[in-house]
Design a protein around this motif. Structure first.
Motif, PDB file in Angstrom:
ATOM      1  N   LYS A   2       0.899  -1.342  -0.041  1.00  6.81           N
ATOM      2  CA  LYS A   2       0.020   0.076   0.086  1.00  6.81           C
ATOM      3  C   LYS A   2       0.735   1.372  -0.047  1.00  6.81           C
ATOM      4  CE  LYS A   2      -3.468  -2.814   0.593  1.00  6.81           C
ATOM      5  NZ  LYS A   2      -3.754  -3.472  -0.833  1.00  6.81           N
ATOM      6  N   ASP A   3       2.436   1.061  -0.242  1.00  7.83           N
ATOM      7  CA  ASP A   3       3.068   2.123  -0.390  1.00  7.83           C
ATOM      8  C   ASP A   3       2.884   2.931  -1.773  1.00  7.83           C
ATOM      9  OD1 ASP A   3       4.141   2.490   2.260  1.00  7.83           O
ATOM     10  OD2 ASP A   3       5.423   0.793   1.805  1.00  7.83           O
ATOM     11  N   VAL A   4       3.313   4.371  -1.691  1.00  8.95           N
ATOM     12  CA  VAL A   4       3.384   4.973  -3.092  1.00  8.95           C
ATOM     13  C   VAL A   4       4.623   4.621  -3.714  1.00  8.95           C
ATOM     14  CG1 VAL A   4       3.531   7.143  -3.840  1.00  8.95           C
ATOM     15  CG2 VAL A   4       2.080   7.047  -2.170  1.00  8.95           C
ATOM     16  N   THR A   5       4.388   4.243  -5.097  1.00  6.13           N
ATOM     17  CA  THR A   5       5.575   3.767  -5.976  1.00  6.13           C
ATOM     18  C   THR A   5       5.602   4.826  -7.164  1.00  6.13           C
ATOM     19  OG1 THR A   5       4.033   2.461  -7.300  1.00  6.13           O
ATOM     20  CG2 THR A   5       5.332   1.294  -5.260  1.00  6.13           C
ATOM     21  N   THR A   6       6.647   4.773  -7.717  1.00  5.09           N
ATOM     22  CA  THR A   6       6.917   5.430  -8.939  1.00  5.09           C
ATOM     23  C   THR A   6       7.372   4.359 -10.092  1.00  5.09           C
ATOM     24  OG1 THR A   6       9.288   5.848  -8.655  1.00  5.09           O
ATOM     25  CG2 THR A   6       7.853   7.588  -7.870  1.00  5.09           C
ATOM     26  N   LEU A   7       7.019   4.624 -11.242  1.00  4.01           N
ATOM     27  CA  LEU A   7       7.148   3.750 -12.394  1.00  4.01           C
ATOM     28  C   LEU A   7       8.364   3.985 -13.369  1.00  4.01           C
ATOM     29  CD1 LEU A   7       3.376   4.244 -13.856  1.00  4.01           C
ATOM     30  CD2 LEU A   7       4.368   2.957 -11.909  1.00  4.01           C
ATOM     31  N   GLY A   8       9.359   4.434 -12.897  1.00  2.00           N
ATOM     32  CA  GLY A   8      10.555   4.778 -13.585  1.00  2.00           C
ATOM     33  C   GLY A   8      10.711   5.971 -14.410  1.00  2.00           C
ATOM     34  N   ARG A   9      11.723   6.519 -14.530  1.00  5.52           N
ATOM     35  CA  ARG A   9      11.980   7.938 -15.371  1.00  5.52           C
ATOM     36  C   ARG A   9      11.346   7.789 -16.551  1.00  5.52           C
ATOM     37  NH1 ARG A   9      15.252  11.411 -13.109  1.00  5.52           N
ATOM     38  NH2 ARG A   9      13.821  12.743 -13.874  1.00  5.52           N
ATOM     39  N   GLY A  10      10.604   8.944 -16.868  1.00  7.83           N
ATOM     40  CA  GLY A  10       9.815   9.051 -18.203  1.00  7.83           C
ATOM     41  C   GLY A  10       8.450   8.447 -18.299  1.00  7.83           C
ATOM     42  N   ALA A  11       8.016   7.651 -17.218  1.00  8.77           N
ATOM     43  CA  ALA A  11       6.817   6.935 -17.145  1.00  8.77           C
ATOM     44  C   ALA A  11       5.478   7.477 -17.078  1.00  8.77           C
ATOM     45  CB  ALA A  11       7.178   5.837 -16.101  1.00  8.77           C
ATOM     46  N   SER A  12       5.474   8.951 -17.178  1.00  7.83           N
ATOM     47  CA  SER A  12       4.408   9.236 -17.064  1.00  7.83           C
ATOM     48  C   SER A  12       3.607   9.016 -18.524  1.00  7.83           C
ATOM     49  CB  SER A  12       4.280  11.139 -17.144  1.00  7.83           C
ATOM     50  OG  SER A  12       4.791  11.213 -16.046  1.00  7.83           O
ATOM     51  N   ASP A  13       4.374   8.835 -19.885  1.00  9.15           N
ATOM     52  CA  ASP A  13       3.791   8.340 -20.923  1.00  9.15           C
ATOM     53  C   ASP A  13       3.173   6.956 -20.635  1.00  9.15           C
ATOM     54  OD1 ASP A  13       5.482  10.304 -21.959  1.00  9.15           O
ATOM     55  OD2 ASP A  13       6.859   8.964 -22.745  1.00  9.15           O
ATOM     56  N   THR A  14       3.775   6.200 -19.650  1.00  9.62           N
ATOM     57  CA  THR A  14       3.072   4.916 -19.601  1.00  9.62           C
ATOM     58  C   THR A  14       1.721   4.845 -18.701  1.00  9.62           C
ATOM     59  OG1 THR A  14       5.056   3.694 -19.735  1.00  9.62           O
ATOM     60  CG2 THR A  14       3.277   2.549 -18.523  1.00  9.62           C
ATOM     61  N   THR A  15       1.771   5.842 -17.785  1.00  9.29           N
ATOM     62  CA  THR A  15       0.506   6.113 -17.032  1.00  9.29           C
ATOM     63  C   THR A  15      -0.593   6.455 -18.186  1.00  9.29           C
ATOM     64  OG1 THR A  15       1.705   7.026 -15.136  1.00  9.29           O
ATOM     65  CG2 THR A  15      -0.576   7.479 -15.196  1.00  9.29           C
ATOM     66  N   ALA A  16      -0.162   7.443 -19.076  1.00  9.32           N
ATOM     67  CA  ALA A  16      -1.235   7.838 -20.245  1.00  9.32           C
ATOM     68  C   ALA A  16      -1.641   6.869 -20.927  1.00  9.32           C
ATOM     69  CB  ALA A  16      -0.661   9.080 -20.815  1.00  9.32           C
ATOM     70  N   VAL A  17      -0.887   5.964 -21.408  1.00  3.45           N
ATOM     71  CA  VAL A  17      -1.169   4.872 -22.146  1.00  3.45           C
ATOM     72  C   VAL A  17      -1.957   3.736 -21.493  1.00  3.45           C
ATOM     73  CG1 VAL A  17      -0.764   3.091 -23.941  1.00  3.45           C
ATOM     74  CG2 VAL A  17       0.598   5.372 -23.915  1.00  3.45           C
ATOM     75  N   ALA A  18      -1.747   3.394 -20.154  1.00  3.14           N
ATOM     76  CA  ALA A  18      -2.297   2.587 -19.643  1.00  3.14           C
ATOM     77  C   ALA A  18      -3.842   2.931 -19.391  1.00  3.14           C
ATOM     78  CB  ALA A  18      -1.518   2.234 -18.321  1.00  3.14           C
ATOM     79  N   LEU A  19      -3.794   4.224 -18.817  1.00  4.46           N
ATOM     80  CA  LEU A  19      -5.239   4.749 -18.642  1.00  4.46           C
ATOM     81  C   LEU A  19      -6.185   4.716 -19.755  1.00  4.46           C
ATOM     82  CD1 LEU A  19      -4.928   7.879 -16.422  1.00  4.46           C
ATOM     83  CD2 LEU A  19      -6.587   6.097 -15.990  1.00  4.46           C
ATOM     84  N   ALA A  20      -5.575   5.121 -20.963  1.00  2.63           N
ATOM     85  CA  ALA A  20      -6.111   5.219 -22.265  1.00  2.63           C
ATOM     86  C   ALA A  20      -6.891   3.815 -22.513  1.00  2.63           C
ATOM     87  CB  ALA A  20      -5.336   5.661 -23.426  1.00  2.63           C
ATOM     88  N   ALA A  21      -6.093   2.723 -22.422  1.00  2.00           N
ATOM     89  CA  ALA A  21      -6.377   1.502 -22.569  1.00  2.00           C
ATOM     90  C   ALA A  21      -7.597   1.059 -21.555  1.00  2.00           C
ATOM     91  CB  ALA A  21      -5.165   0.421 -22.297  1.00  2.00           C
ATOM     92  N   ALA A  22      -7.353   1.364 -20.229  1.00  2.00           N
ATOM     93  CA  ALA A  22      -8.435   0.966 -19.294  1.00  2.00           C
ATOM     94  C   ALA A  22      -9.780   1.565 -19.806  1.00  2.00           C
ATOM     95  CB  ALA A  22      -7.788   1.418 -17.637  1.00  2.00           C
TER      96      ALA A  22
END
Ligand code: ADP
Ligand code: ASP
Ligand code: MG
Length: 424
Positions: free
Chosen positions: A144-164
């Motif tokens: 339940k801790d806050v995590t980061t997805l790696g440098r530059g990974a906001s792109d991945t958040t965006a595409v993952a949300l777009a898919a979901a």
């Protein structure tokens, strides 16, 4: 009309003026009748500055606390963008990665998305609001801790949300007008590509072209999400990254080379004097895998008959250098190797193109371009549609420029404008 996901990178939201400009764009898209979900990065170089700050406090920040710190960057920009949209008279709500339902594993600094449950985003859309989501972060399913997805990974958040969310398109807004044949910061004659297949984009991203985060392209391919890379500083059409079956490309007419990529983020480790017997390489790479170190190129020399010893060299992200050296040092007695060498003064240059499959002579032309430019090749690796070489760090720019010219990629008129950002 459907859902549009827009991601704005750090240079697009670098200051109050940028934030207001972005808010106006978002509102314009909303006025066209789309439901809009926005993903933002931290302002300008905030993530780097927060990292530097942590390192002034301690050379080895605890990963959990570093993630806590870094996620604050995106939290600032999401709230400011939501405020700017409200100022324009539209409803907006910001959400952290955790609130947006980005569930990850618990590997701090490079967590992987396990699942997205965007209930609150869907609710915001149903309420007629524009949802603004903090990129690059999630919450661990286990701890339940806050995590980061790696440098530059906001792109991945965006595409993952777009898919979901089943979005029609994921627009990635940045400081250059699209994907070019090379980084416009080092090749001013680079050309903008109208369309790149996911296959080629995967290789470009994996080869260090940081215009898109690798995992976002993997996501786009798996879930069939069209990506449009463009700039928030202009209204020009950018580059479409389309799944191979949608790109409509005729393989016969495909350009041989899509582009030249470079990577300054790797280091090389050489394990010297490894006994040449069954299982030694497996032991070395198992150890690295259990320390969460991703390996890129691997070269094992033929062992010298007289000694029965061999050297194994591999490249890895520089940021994993210390943990890899530590993990290998712990198995020195067990494996019985001689010593470890570490070199971070290297860079990788790659030539990418789906058309090279059916064209002989590409490797020869690439290597002779490097030779004519006086660039020495340290290591080589290839895939069906990519050739990569390791060179001295100081020769990266020369190698990229020489290769770009040798494959006739230079534009006659300069079209590569860099609108912002520091390139950090
Ligand atoms: P953002 O902060 O918007 O995510 P990034 O700095 O991560 O932006 O990515 C954009 C940068 O990617 C550009 O400024 C450019 O220097 C670099 N880049 C590297 N390779 C390419 C390429 N082939 N085409 C376009 N940009 C590239
Ligand atoms: N702010 C994060 C970084 O600088 C994530 C991102 O920009 O995509 O790496
Ligand atoms: Mg980026």
């Amino acid at each position: 009309m459907g859902i549009v996901v827009q991601k704005y990178g750090g240079s697009s939201v670098a200051d109050a003026t940028g934030i207001k400009r972005v808010a106006q764009r978002i509102v314009n898209t909303r006025k066209q009748g789309h439901d809009v979900v926005v993903v933002v990065s931290a302002m300008g170089d905030t993530t780097d500055e927060l990292r530097d700050l942590a390192e002034q406090v301690t050379p080895l920040p605890p990963p959990r606390e570093l993630d806590m710190l870094l996620t604050a960057g995106e939290r600032m920009s999401m709230a400011l963008v939501a405020m700017a949209i409200a100022q324009l008279g539209h409803k907006a709500q910001s959400f952290t990665g955790s609130q947006a339902g980005v569930i990850t594993d618990s590997v701090h600094g490079k967590a992987k998305i396990i699942d997205i449950s965007p209930g609150r985003i869907e609710q915001a859309i149903a309420d007629g609001a524009i949802a603004i989501v903090a990129g690059f972060q999630g919450v661990s399913q286990d701890t339940k801790d806050v995590t980061t997805l790696g440098r530059g990974a906001s792109d991945t958040t965006a595409v993952a949300l777009a898919a979901a969310l089943g979005a029609d398109v994921c627009e990635i807004y940045t400081d250059v007008a699209g994907v070019f044949t090379a980084d416009p910061r080092i090749v001013p004659a680079a050309r903008k590509l109208d369309r790149v297949s996911t296959e080629e984009m995967l290789e470009m991203a994996a080869s260090g072209a940081k215009i898109l985060h690798l995992r976002c392209v993997e996501y786009a391919r798996r879930y069939d999400v069209p990506i449009h890379v463009r700039t928030s500083f202009d209204t020009v059409e950018g580059t479409w990254i389309l799944p191979d079956h949608r790109s409509g490309e005729n393989p016969m007419e495909q350009a041989i080379i899509a582009g030249v990529a470079h990577d300054r983020s790797e280091a090389k480790i050489t394990v010297v004097g490894v006994p040449d017997k069954v299982g030694e390489a497996a032991r070395i790479f198992e150890t690295l895998a259990s320390s969460e170190v991703n390996i890129d190129m691997v070269v094992q020399n033929v062992s010298a008959a007289a000694t029965g010893l061999t050297d194994i060299s591999f490249t890895l992200p520089r940021e994993d250098g210390q943990s890899a050296m530590g993990a290998l040092a712990r198995i020195q007695d067990e494996v019985g190797y001689d010593k470890l060498l570490y070199d971070d003064q290297i860079g990788k240059v790659s030539l990418i193109g789906a058309g090279m499959r059916s064209h002989p002579g590409i490797t020869a032309k690439f290597f002779s371009a490097l030779a004519s430019a006086g660039v020495n090749i340290g290591m080589i690796s290839t895939s069906e549609i990519r050739i990569s070489v390791i060179v001295d760090e100081g020769q990266i720019d020369t190698a990229v420029q020489a290769t770009h010219t040798a494959f006739d990629l230079d534009a006659t008129e300069v079209e590569a404008v860099v609108y912002g950002g520091t390139g950090r």
